[in-house]
Motif scaffolding. Structure first.
Motif, PDB file in Angstrom:
ATOM      1  N   PRO A  94     -33.602  20.927-107.601  1.00  0.00           N
ATOM      2  CA  PRO A  94     -33.303  20.133-106.417  1.00  0.00           C
ATOM      3  C   PRO A  94     -34.077  20.618-105.189  1.00  0.00           C
ATOM      4  CG  PRO A  94     -31.291  20.818-107.511  1.00  0.00           C
ATOM      5  CD  PRO A  94     -32.413  21.564-108.154  1.00  0.00           C
ATOM      6  N   LEU A  95     -34.527  19.659-104.386  1.00  0.00           N
ATOM      7  CA  LEU A  95     -35.218  19.953-103.129  1.00  0.00           C
ATOM      8  C   LEU A  95     -34.402  19.375-101.987  1.00  0.00           C
ATOM      9  CD1 LEU A  95     -38.889  18.982-104.096  1.00  0.00           C
ATOM     10  CD2 LEU A  95     -37.963  21.293-103.831  1.00  0.00           C
ATOM     11  N   LEU A  96     -34.348  20.100-100.891  1.00  0.00           N
ATOM     12  CA  LEU A  96     -33.678  19.626 -99.692  1.00  0.00           C
ATOM     13  C   LEU A  96     -34.752  19.362 -98.640  1.00  0.00           C
ATOM     14  CD1 LEU A  96     -30.920  19.036 -98.404  1.00  0.00           C
ATOM     15  CD2 LEU A  96     -30.979  21.371 -97.485  1.00  0.00           C
ATOM     16  N   ILE A  97     -34.884  18.103 -98.261  1.00  0.00           N
ATOM     17  CA  ILE A  97     -35.829  17.697 -97.222  1.00  0.00           C
ATOM     18  C   ILE A  97     -35.050  17.633 -95.916  1.00  0.00           C
ATOM     19  CG2 ILE A  97     -37.389  15.881 -96.419  1.00  0.00           C
ATOM     20  CD1 ILE A  97     -37.503  14.940 -99.411  1.00  0.00           C
ATOM     21  N   SER A  98     -35.580  18.255 -94.864  1.00  0.00           N
ATOM     22  CA  SER A  98     -34.936  18.239 -93.554  1.00  0.00           C
ATOM     23  C   SER A  98     -35.933  17.751 -92.523  1.00  0.00           C
ATOM     24  CB  SER A  98     -34.448  19.640 -93.166  1.00  0.00           C
ATOM     25  OG  SER A  98     -33.557  20.145 -94.137  1.00  0.00           O
ATOM     26  N   GLY A  99     -35.425  17.063 -91.518  1.00  0.00           N
ATOM     27  CA  GLY A  99     -36.299  16.596 -90.453  1.00  0.00           C
ATOM     28  C   GLY A  99     -35.584  15.637 -89.524  1.00  0.00           C
ATOM     29  N   THR A 100     -36.338  15.148 -88.570  1.00  0.00           N
ATOM     30  CA  THR A 100     -35.840  14.157 -87.625  1.00  0.00           C
ATOM     31  C   THR A 100     -36.428  12.801 -88.019  1.00  0.00           C
ATOM     32  OG1 THR A 100     -37.694  14.390 -86.093  1.00  0.00           O
ATOM     33  CG2 THR A 100     -35.843  15.929 -85.804  1.00  0.00           C
ATOM     34  N   ALA A 101     -36.227  11.823 -87.204  1.00  0.00           N
ATOM     35  CA  ALA A 101     -36.808  10.511 -87.475  1.00  0.00           C
ATOM     36  C   ALA A 101     -38.326  10.537 -87.296  1.00  0.00           C
ATOM     37  CB  ALA A 101     -36.186   9.456 -86.557  1.00  0.00           C
ATOM     38  N   SER A 102     -38.857  11.595 -86.666  1.00  0.00           N
ATOM     39  CA  SER A 102     -40.294  11.613 -86.377  1.00  0.00           C
ATOM     40  C   SER A 102     -41.067  12.773 -86.986  1.00  0.00           C
ATOM     41  CB  SER A 102     -40.516  11.605 -84.859  1.00  0.00           C
ATOM     42  OG  SER A 102     -39.876  12.711 -84.260  1.00  0.00           O
TER      43      SER A 102
ATOM     44  N   MET B   9     -28.739   8.744 -82.550  1.00  0.00           N
ATOM     45  CA  MET B   9     -28.988   9.993 -83.269  1.00  0.00           C
ATOM     46  C   MET B   9     -30.462  10.096 -83.650  1.00  0.00           C
ATOM     47  SD  MET B   9     -26.493  11.490 -86.116  1.00  0.00           S
ATOM     48  CE  MET B   9     -26.976  12.823 -87.144  1.00  0.00           C
ATOM     49  N   GLU B  10     -31.327   9.497 -82.860  1.00  0.00           N
ATOM     50  CA  GLU B  10     -32.766   9.447 -83.114  1.00  0.00           C
ATOM     51  C   GLU B  10     -33.366  10.845 -83.243  1.00  0.00           C
ATOM     52  OE1 GLU B  10     -36.523   7.704 -83.678  1.00  0.00           O
ATOM     53  OE2 GLU B  10     -34.548   6.782 -83.681  1.00  0.00           O
ATOM     54  N   ASP B  11     -32.933  11.784 -82.401  1.00  0.00           N
ATOM     55  CA  ASP B  11     -33.510  13.123 -82.438  1.00  0.00           C
ATOM     56  C   ASP B  11     -32.691  14.094 -83.279  1.00  0.00           C
ATOM     57  OD1 ASP B  11     -35.667  12.454 -80.852  1.00  0.00           O
ATOM     58  OD2 ASP B  11     -34.620  12.928 -78.992  1.00  0.00           O
ATOM     59  N   GLY B  12     -31.677  13.589 -83.970  1.00  0.00           N
ATOM     60  CA  GLY B  12     -30.831  14.444 -84.786  1.00  0.00           C
ATOM     61  C   GLY B  12     -31.577  14.974 -85.998  1.00  0.00           C
ATOM     62  N   LEU B  13     -31.016  16.002 -86.596  1.00  0.00           N
ATOM     63  CA  LEU B  13     -31.583  16.586 -87.807  1.00  0.00           C
ATOM     64  C   LEU B  13     -30.905  15.940 -89.007  1.00  0.00           C
ATOM     65  CD1 LEU B  13     -33.542  18.734 -88.907  1.00  0.00           C
ATOM     66  CD2 LEU B  13     -31.628  20.324 -88.923  1.00  0.00           C
ATOM     67  N   TYR B  14     -31.716  15.454 -89.930  1.00  0.00           N
ATOM     68  CA  TYR B  14     -31.228  14.784 -91.127  1.00  0.00           C
ATOM     69  C   TYR B  14     -31.625  15.589 -92.356  1.00  0.00           C
ATOM     70  CZ  TYR B  14     -30.802  10.694 -88.083  1.00  0.00           C
ATOM     71  OH  TYR B  14     -30.469   9.838 -87.075  1.00  0.00           O
ATOM     72  N   HIS B  15     -30.927  15.354 -93.447  1.00  0.00           N
ATOM     73  CA  HIS B  15     -31.227  16.015 -94.708  1.00  0.00           C
ATOM     74  C   HIS B  15     -31.198  14.986 -95.828  1.00  0.00           C
ATOM     75  CE1 HIS B  15     -30.639  19.864 -92.694  1.00  0.00           C
ATOM     76  NE2 HIS B  15     -29.521  19.372 -92.212  1.00  0.00           N
ATOM     77  N   LEU B  16     -32.020  15.221 -96.822  1.00  0.00           N
ATOM     78  CA  LEU B  16     -32.058  14.381 -98.009  1.00  0.00           C
ATOM     79  C   LEU B  16     -32.290  15.297 -99.198  1.00  0.00           C
ATOM     80  CD1 LEU B  16     -32.192  11.527 -99.307  1.00  0.00           C
ATOM     81  CD2 LEU B  16     -34.649  11.557 -98.831  1.00  0.00           C
ATOM     82  N   ARG B  17     -31.432  15.225-100.186  1.00  0.00           N
ATOM     83  CA  ARG B  17     -31.555  16.062-101.387  1.00  0.00           C
ATOM     84  C   ARG B  17     -32.099  15.199-102.509  1.00  0.00           C
ATOM     85  NH1 ARG B  17     -28.540  17.800-105.922  1.00  0.00           N
ATOM     86  NH2 ARG B  17     -28.455  20.056-106.194  1.00  0.00           N
ATOM     87  N   ILE B  18     -33.163  15.689-103.153  1.00  0.00           N
ATOM     88  CA  ILE B  18     -33.747  14.950-104.270  1.00  0.00           C
ATOM     89  C   ILE B  18     -33.884  15.874-105.478  1.00  0.00           C
ATOM     90  CG2 ILE B  18     -35.007  13.373-102.743  1.00  0.00           C
ATOM     91  CD1 ILE B  18     -37.606  14.934-103.518  1.00  0.00           C
ATOM     92  N   ASP B  19     -33.929  15.282-106.646  1.00  0.00           N
ATOM     93  CA  ASP B  19     -34.179  16.049-107.862  1.00  0.00           C
ATOM     94  C   ASP B  19     -35.672  16.093-108.117  1.00  0.00           C
ATOM     95  OD1 ASP B  19     -31.489  16.601-108.460  1.00  0.00           O
ATOM     96  OD2 ASP B  19     -31.242  14.607-109.320  1.00  0.00           O
TER      97      ASP B  19
END
Length: 161
Positions: free
Chosen positions: A16-24, A1-11
Motif C-alpha cells: 500500500p502507498l499513501l499519497i498526501s498533498g493539497t489540491a495543488s 478546504m482548498e488548501d487542506g491536506l488530503y490523503h489517498l491510499r492505493i494498492d
C-alpha cells in the motif's frame, strides 16, 4: 478546504502507498503498513498521482508529470532535484550523486538526504546504490528497492521481442 491536506491510499505491487498533498501539490508518497482508512474525497491532483503510479507499475510510464513539493534545506532540495534527473532504468552511486551536486565530500549527507525523501518513486531515491553496486538503505525496505529496480530494468526490454 482548498488548501487542506488530503490523503489517498492505493494498492501497488510493493504494498500500500499513501499519497498526501493539497489540491495543488503532492507532498508525499509513502509506503504504509497501516490498515486501510476512509479519507475524505481526494482532489483531482491526488487521483492523477494515483493514475500515474498505476501507469508506472503497469510499465506504461517512465516519467512523472506532477507538481511536487517537500520541505528541506537548500542542500536537500538540490539532492532531491538531482534524483529526478536519474533516468528510468538507470542507477548511480551516492558518490556519483555527491559529485553531480559539485560536493564530492558530501556522500554521507547525500545518503541522509536521500533517506529523508518523502516522495517515494516520484523522486526516485531507489535509483541510488552503493559504489560497489550493492543495494544499500531504503526507507521502504531493500526488498522494495530491489523490486523497483528490477521492474525498471525489465521494462526496458518490453516490446523488443
Amino acid at each position: 478546504m482548498e488548501d487542506g491536506l488530503y490523503h489517498l491510499r492505493i494498492d501497488s505491487p510493493v504494498g500500500p502507498l499513501l499519497i498526501s498533498g493539497t489540491a495543488s501539490v503532492i507532498t508525499a508518497v509513502s509506503f504504509t503498513d497501516q490498515p486501510a482508512v476512509d479519507f475524505p474525497q481526494a482532489p483531482a491532483l491526488l487521483l492523477d498521482c494515483a493514475q500515474q503510479l498505476y501507469e508506472y507499475f503497469a510499465g506504461d510510464r517512465k516519467v512523472f508529470d506532477l507538481p511536487i513539493a517537500q520541505e528541506g534545506t537548500a542542500f536537500q532540495q538540490t539532492v532531491w532535484q538531482q534524483l529526478t534527473a536519474i533516468p528510468f532504468g538507470q542507477t548511480i552511486s551516492y558518490q556519483q550523486l555527491a559529485r553531480r551536486i559539485h560536493n564530492p565530500k558530501s556522500i554521507r549527507a547525500v545518503g541522509t538526504t536521500n533517506g529523508k525523501n518523502k516522495l517515494a518513486i516520484i523522486v526516485p531515491c531507489h535509483r541510488v546504490i552503493g559504489s560497489n553496486g550493492t543495494l544499500t538503505g531504503y526507507a521502504g525496505g531493500l526488498w522494495r528497492k530491489r523490486w523497483l529496480l528490477e521492474h525498471e530494468r525489465t521494462d526496458l526490454f518490453t516490446g523488443l521481442f
